[in-house]
Design a protein around this motif. Sequence first.
Motif, mmCIF file in Angstrom:
data_model
loop_
_atom_site.group_PDB
_atom_site.id
_atom_site.type_symbol
_atom_site.label_atom_id
_atom_site.label_comp_id
_atom_site.label_asym_id
_atom_site.label_seq_id
_atom_site.Cartn_x
_atom_site.Cartn_y
_atom_site.Cartn_z
ATOM 1 N N THR A 196 2.214 1.862 -3.465
ATOM 2 C CA THR A 196 1.166 2.410 -4.335
ATOM 3 C C THR A 196 0.994 3.906 -4.080
ATOM 4 O O THR A 196 0.868 4.704 -5.017
ATOM 5 N N GLU A 216 0.342 -1.378 -10.488
ATOM 6 C CA GLU A 216 -0.968 -1.704 -9.914
ATOM 7 C C GLU A 216 -1.558 -2.958 -10.554
ATOM 8 O O GLU A 216 -2.134 -3.813 -9.881
ATOM 9 N N THR A 243 3.245 3.474 -12.793
ATOM 10 C CA THR A 243 2.199 3.417 -11.767
ATOM 11 C C THR A 243 1.123 2.411 -12.154
ATOM 12 O O THR A 243 0.743 1.549 -11.354
ATOM 13 N N GLU A 244 0.628 2.518 -13.365
ATOM 14 C CA GLU A 244 -0.448 1.622 -13.820
ATOM 15 C C GLU A 244 0.057 0.182 -13.935
ATOM 16 O O GLU A 244 -0.633 -0.757 -13.520
ATOM 17 N N ARG A 289 0.282 -5.964 -9.174
ATOM 18 C CA ARG A 289 -0.115 -6.267 -7.794
ATOM 19 C C ARG A 289 -1.493 -6.913 -7.744
ATOM 20 O O ARG A 289 -1.723 -7.843 -6.968
ATOM 21 N N GLU A 290 -2.432 -6.417 -8.545
ATOM 22 C CA GLU A 290 -3.789 -6.974 -8.521
ATOM 23 C C GLU A 290 -3.833 -8.384 -9.090
ATOM 24 O O GLU A 290 -4.574 -9.239 -8.595
ATOM 25 N N GLU A 299 0.836 -1.201 0.000
ATOM 26 C CA GLU A 299 0.000 0.000 0.000
ATOM 27 C C GLU A 299 0.874 1.254 0.000
ATOM 28 O O GLU A 299 0.581 2.226 -0.708
ATOM 29 N N LYS A 322 -7.412 -0.220 -15.476
ATOM 30 C CA LYS A 322 -6.261 0.663 -15.257
ATOM 31 C C LYS A 322 -5.845 1.440 -16.504
ATOM 32 O O LYS A 322 -5.453 2.603 -16.414
ATOM 33 N N GLU A 324 3.679 5.903 -5.727
ATOM 34 C CA GLU A 324 3.451 6.056 -7.167
ATOM 35 C C GLU A 324 2.580 7.282 -7.460
ATOM 36 O O GLU A 324 2.817 8.024 -8.409
ATOM 37 N N TYR A 325 1.554 7.509 -6.610
ATOM 38 C CA TYR A 325 0.640 8.634 -6.844
ATOM 39 C C TYR A 325 1.248 9.979 -6.470
ATOM 40 O O TYR A 325 0.656 11.030 -6.760
#
Length: 364
Positions: A73, A350, A346-347, A353-354, A70, A331, A76-77
């Motif tokens: 993530t 994610e 970033t994308e 990870r998902e 987390e 995404k 990244e933002y």
Amino acid sequence: MPLAGNPFASIVPNIVNENLEAHSYLFYGKGKLGKTTIASNFPKSVVLEFERGGDCIPGLMRLPVNSWDEFETQIEYLKDPWTKENFKMIIIDTADKMIDLAKEKVRINYNNKLKLKNTDKNGVVGSYQKANSFRDINDNGGEWEDVEKIVGRALDRIYKYYGYGIILIVHSKEKSDPKNKERKEIVFNMNERYMTLLNNLVDVVGYIQNEEVEIEGNKQITPMIYYRGNETFFAGSRFKFIQNKSPFTYLDIENAIKTAIRTEKEVVGNEFFTQDEKELLEDPQIEEEFKKCVDYIQNVTKVLSVNFNQHPTMPFKEFWLPQIQKIISDKIGEKKISELTKESLTEAAEIAREIQALVKRYRN
């Protein structure tokens, strides 16, 4: 004339940034001294809460952090222009707990490597000794060093590559002198190797303690921050002319640092100082990290397509593929993974990870 490619020929004098948000700080001391409150007074600050401690601070801008994934993530933002417009200072509260989450991440990775090592070609997992806590790891694979690497990498991304200031909040503890058991030293509440790591990353280490001071003729207890250490506690600063201590308030910290910079300007000259935006360094690992994410997405999809091609309850085309496609389209829309570039880290991270979470959910 220098030889072509001579790296020494491109050296220019270092320029010191006068803006407080261009620097990194570590505040440590006992609990309930107002460390989070004072840190949050820095303009455009946001607290990443590794432990919940801001419930009684009015107007606090905060984001909970419950796992290392987390945290990554959220980092990244920080590249998002909206985030950069609204926040300038990232507060890690506390760095002790941040390191605990890093240890847990390394422990999970350690167990996954052991599981993979003990899995035969038919997918049958043999017996192996799991690490139930980080203490169970014997460090043969350099796991302690792995914690240092992921913590250092995360903080470098925030500070060096994305351009935010950092404040690390740390609890203190007393440490006995091995040569003199009666002598106590106050240090960070963490292993010495992590203490060294954080100390090397920041420009100011401030130790906070309550002291009796006289204000307008009245004696009262107030928190003071020390910028220079002694034989009892550790503190220090890269600002050569900073004072020994000040009251622990944002305005007093700001004044201490700006006075130190102003004094040094008078000594060495104005040409080595700036109030411009902080210069960003180029992240040397972004391409490598992007490639790892894309490789993982493509490889895991390929492995699932082979291993679950004719599976009776979870066939690839009917079960796995639609879920993977939904994760990807959520995404990046109609784009293909092969069309992404390193600017889409970033994308890609994610998505990876998902998909990893999806596989873990159904294969455990």
